[in-house]
Write an enzyme that holds these catalytic residues in place. Sequence first.
Site, PDB file in Angstrom:
ATOM      1  N   SER A   1      69.955-108.609 102.751  1.00  0.00           N
ATOM      2  CA  SER A   1      70.468-109.971 102.614  1.00  0.00           C
ATOM      3  C   SER A   1      71.596-109.992 101.566  1.00  0.00           C
ATOM      4  CB  SER A   1      69.315-110.906 102.231  1.00  0.00           C
ATOM      5  OG  SER A   1      69.680-112.246 102.344  1.00  0.00           O
TER       6      SER A   1
ATOM      7  N   ARG B   1      63.774-125.073  98.671  1.00  0.00           N
ATOM      8  CA  ARG B   1      62.990-123.924  99.104  1.00  0.00           C
ATOM      9  C   ARG B   1      62.440-124.128 100.518  1.00  0.00           C
ATOM     10  NH1 ARG B   1      62.641-118.553  98.599  1.00  0.00           N
ATOM     11  NH2 ARG B   1      60.506-117.785  98.530  1.00  0.00           N
TER      12      ARG B   1
ATOM     13  N   ASP C   1      66.305-112.331 113.475  1.00  0.00           N
ATOM     14  CA  ASP C   1      66.906-112.887 112.261  1.00  0.00           C
ATOM     15  C   ASP C   1      68.055-113.813 112.668  1.00  0.00           C
ATOM     16  OD1 ASP C   1      68.136-113.443 109.859  1.00  0.00           O
ATOM     17  OD2 ASP C   1      68.362-111.351 109.243  1.00  0.00           O
TER      18      ASP C   1
ATOM     19  N   HIS D   1      64.490-113.224 109.310  1.00  0.00           N
ATOM     20  CA  HIS D   1      65.195-112.625 108.170  1.00  0.00           C
ATOM     21  C   HIS D   1      64.236-111.924 107.216  1.00  0.00           C
ATOM     22  CE1 HIS D   1      68.574-112.097 105.529  1.00  0.00           C
ATOM     23  NE2 HIS D   1      68.010-112.751 104.549  1.00  0.00           N
TER      24      HIS D   1
END
Lengths: 376, 376
Positions: free
Chosen positions: B151, B221, B317, B350
């Site tokens: 990432s 979040r 992802d 992901h």
Amino acid sequence: MGSVGLVSPQSMHFAQPMRLRSGAQLDDYTLVYETYGTLNAERSNAVLVCHALNASHHVAGVYGGADRSEGWWDNLVGPGKPLDTDRFFVIGVNNIGSCFGSTGPTTTNPRTGRVYGADFPVVTVEDWVDSQVRLLDALGIARLAAVIGGSLGGMQALDWSLRYADRIGHCIAIATAPNLSAQNIAFNEVARRAIVTDPDFHGGHYREHDTLPRRGLRVARMIGHITYLSNNAMESRFGRELKSEVLGYTTQDIEFQIEGYLRHQGDKFSEYFDANTYLLITRALDYFDPARGHGGDLARAFAAATCKFQLVSFTTDWRFAPARSREIVKALLDNRIDVSYAEIDAPHGHDAFLLDDARYHALLRARFERIAEELT
Amino acid sequence: MGSVGLVSPQSMHFAQPMRLRSGAQLDDYTLVYETYGTLNAERSNAVLVCHALNASHHVAGVYGGADRSEGWWDNLVGPGKPLDTDRFFVIGVNNIGSCFGSTGPTTTNPRTGRVYGADFPVVTVEDWVDSQVRLLDALGIARLAAVIGGSLGGMQALDWSLRYADRIGHCIAIATAPNLSAQNIAFNEVARRAIVTDPDFHGGHYREHDTLPRRGLRVARMIGHITYLSNNAMESRFGRELKSEVLGYTTQDIEFQIEGYLRHQGDKFSEYFDANTYLLITRALDYFDPARGHGGDLARAFAAATCKFQLVSFTTDWRFAPARSREIVKALLDNRIDVSYAEIDAPHGHDAFLLDDARYHALLRARFERIAEELT
């Protein structure tokens, strides 16, 4: 092809109480609606248009003295348009719980004399359809030529086909799903949390505190807006385009054009949309699940349907992906029900159902021509 | 395969000022880091592990007296593990601007004697890599056997390969992208707006007001978490599972399990992560764009690279989709650079880069065996 021109909303008051799916009861309520075209002598050419999250009864035409007041589906509905008001009597209804005139969180609670706010009961797709049925009863329309809707509006059209099968000739359900996925619910929940945790929400009684939870509404709308657009549409429209040629190295000011666009969408929305309505309507989306009463078997749910179906999805819609429409098509085919399905190759994502795509509109035009022929 | 066991973070203070990409300067700064394994006599077996948004220098092992304190990539790094600490000297560094010990918004600004808070300057991937280079200089490591990251960590590995080509043997960039898409930036921006508009944010100086913008962090979040998981993973893990068998018809209480899960993730995060750090790190993601200095031509950007590359992506992802990794592979192939690329068929989205997938780990094991052989 023309516009239906100047239109005015009408309203109808229902004094008879309505029991909701939640068990709560509305002692009375008002529905605001608009109609376009003329009901024929047989009262057989009525088409109900169901709205999605932030739309209303104002489907087509314009309001006198108001610029940019076109109805939300004005490109589809009008004389000579795919849903031709020279042939059909088109009805748009604002759903209860919404914030555009029908009884909802922003109207007065007759039991208390105060604005409902958070006291307005949770409503479901089924409640909306029940209230639409009452309106049609009052208008003397026993049977609809068709019910049409996109997204949440498509869910209402599906519910009509299941619970009022003898009152509907065609169900046209666009960019919709047989229920929300976990990811769909997740996005709704984040948006709701943004609203509910805004200190200006005041437990949903923000109007009594003379304020609005604008921060929460802005964030909610920004999240929603991302899911309405396809990844590709966002990329080709905004990409990584900068607001100015020199980077500002800032976390709070706008650097990329997409940021400005999203903030603008959030700001606009927070000024005209009611926060309690947002909570209620996203919850109605979450709850819709016709298979639930049939052990999760969608085919069994659709065994009740008798009308003809047109399903439409858009290839780049990742909110209600084509696979979700195909689930409905399969359930219909399992019941040997007359269904046409089109997967439109459109770049715009979920929003495509509101846009003027040539293949999409040609398809709906053909469907309404078929419906019109059946009337004669 | 074992654990590296008990580990302790180390820290190094840098008194020499560092000029940042923004033009701002850090007069001095501290980097917190951990190392595992032993640096060989040739000082040639060092591997740098770069962390993503919410991780840290604590890559592997456990802290004494702390339950569940395994490092964030403990399944990958250890004796006999794919990144084998019996062969490699592995270094994890907490990036500046983060909130786990290195200089950042939660540490003291030497110019004012107060916590930096919102005064901490914007940092970029390039700034991080520059600071990592200084740490390696101080450790006497002239050349890394490899830099690995997933990432945002993958972006740091890519930057190493471009700007410090002579100091890196292999670049292993996992679940990453050559830059953020408009949709990626959009999700970051909504999260930032949720934080910045939380009344407890106080312009980023919340610590001086003895509070934390927990509401904003929770929403941020929750949004992030949705994008880390694949649609299918969310569906198979949560689907439409209800919290209780009877619907509560409520907009604020939890009805669906996915809602409870997301709220829990948001609550946890808001207790341990710093809001200013969230703004800074998402901005570093937004800014990363090595092609920008080359007229948008990624192949020209990678002309500077000389190391060998391993790219890995995961089929589900949708945050950093395989297509984004393929852009990098193409840019490398255009330069006839040694690159292997694997698209791992994993269901987790992901987050897969952090998980223990057999094919994925076998691939990394093989890569590190090749690297180890090159050392001898």
